[in-house]
Design an enzyme around this catalytic site. Sequence first.
Site, PDB file in Angstrom:
ATOM      1  N   CYS A 122       0.815  -1.220   0.000  1.00  0.00           N
ATOM      2  CA  CYS A 122       0.000   0.000   0.000  1.00  0.00           C
ATOM      3  C   CYS A 122       0.846   1.268   0.000  1.00  0.00           C
ATOM      4  O   CYS A 122       0.339   2.352  -0.281  1.00  0.00           O
ATOM      5  CB  CYS A 122      -0.937   0.003   1.206  1.00  0.00           C
ATOM      6  SG  CYS A 122      -2.105  -1.368   1.211  1.00  0.00           S
ATOM      7  N   HIS A 269      -3.134   7.270   2.724  1.00  0.00           N
ATOM      8  CA  HIS A 269      -3.572   6.011   2.130  1.00  0.00           C
ATOM      9  C   HIS A 269      -4.953   5.652   2.667  1.00  0.00           C
ATOM     10  O   HIS A 269      -5.227   5.792   3.863  1.00  0.00           O
ATOM     11  CB  HIS A 269      -2.553   4.921   2.451  1.00  0.00           C
ATOM     12  CG  HIS A 269      -3.047   3.536   2.236  1.00  0.00           C
ATOM     13  ND1 HIS A 269      -3.612   3.134   1.060  1.00  0.00           N
ATOM     14  CD2 HIS A 269      -3.071   2.454   3.066  1.00  0.00           C
ATOM     15  CE1 HIS A 269      -3.961   1.854   1.157  1.00  0.00           C
ATOM     16  NE2 HIS A 269      -3.648   1.425   2.356  1.00  0.00           N
ATOM     17  N   ASN A 300     -10.089   0.119  -0.108  1.00  0.00           N
ATOM     18  CA  ASN A 300      -8.631   0.169  -0.048  1.00  0.00           C
ATOM     19  C   ASN A 300      -8.081  -0.442  -1.331  1.00  0.00           C
ATOM     20  O   ASN A 300      -8.226  -1.634  -1.569  1.00  0.00           O
ATOM     21  CB  ASN A 300      -8.152  -0.616   1.179  1.00  0.00           C
ATOM     22  CG  ASN A 300      -6.649  -0.659   1.316  1.00  0.00           C
ATOM     23  OD1 ASN A 300      -5.910  -0.315   0.405  1.00  0.00           O
ATOM     24  ND2 ASN A 300      -6.175  -1.092   2.465  1.00  0.00           N
TER      25      ASN A 300
END
Length: 352
Positions: A122, A269, A300
């Site tokens: 990520c 994020h 996500n």
Amino acid sequence: MVSIAINKSRQNVAMLGIGAYRPQRLVTNAEVCETLDSTPEWIFERTGIRNRRWISGDETLRSMAVAAGNRALNNTGIDRSKIGALIFCTSSWLKLTPHGAPSVAADLGMNGIPAFDLTSGCGGFGYGLGVATDMIRSGSAEYILVIGAETMTVGLDPKDRGTAMIFGDGAGAVVVGPSEENGISPTVWGSDGENAEAIAQDVDFLEFMNKAQRLQGTDPAVEPVGRMSLHMEGPKVFRWAAVTLPRALSSAIEMSGVHKEDIEVFIPHQANARINELMKKNLGLADEIPMANDIENTGNTSAASIPLAMEEMLVTGKAKGGQLALLLGFGAGLSYAGQVVVLPPAPAEPSF
């Protein structure tokens, strides 16, 4: 003595344009709960997610990356013949060999340029942006296309409460190049390999192949081969984030040379809305500073998360080109990367 040439350096670098692609299929919490033992309300309360996008039809990681890259190039107005490299930030390309970037570059009409995959979970987009910036500053390229793209749903166990409700698919891209004023700070990044297994593939490729070979010819109803999938120890990741990320955010601001009060937009994020609210509060950012919340309808998307969230804020007017933004990506590794940046112009060709 022979003198070896060096590249001409460029000190001032910025994101010159942005593009994104969001899959057509919108998946609600209610649909996820048809398979997962949960409720739509519980998912939203714990994650901040109401919907996410999953690939369908002929959509692939490759097609999304190309679409996002094309939009970034079109929105920037830079002739693609000037792009000197492509960095493909992803953890979900389905082959180790060949890696994805050369194929994506060829599809974009840029066959022959240096193109490589960068895998850092990520935090991948932050790593890619940092590498691209330093490559341009060193003179290795004048313009670089950075693409963050993921098909996280390909490797999900739909019954895993730790992951099935969280992840989505998508792609975002930026063109990075020289500018009159510097628009990207030094990158603050790091990793914690001692806790790397907190986010991990449940079986490695060799183990999976050996199991498939052993079970060849057996009844899959009795002993199925199964599939490789991603698993996450949520509490451990949350504790790591609570300790590591505030320090990373403070360091990113300090390294940038600007003051906390100068930050106009916060784009973390999109892992968990609760974590993001906590980071903003602990950092002491003013309540009126807009914070990305793309997670609510996108989920996500790992390395695609930050460029997608950035594009959403620019398209909707929550943020404007030229504003000073704080970025931070974090996740598998466990790794993180953050920068202070000047936002690129709002895209003329948005993803929605």
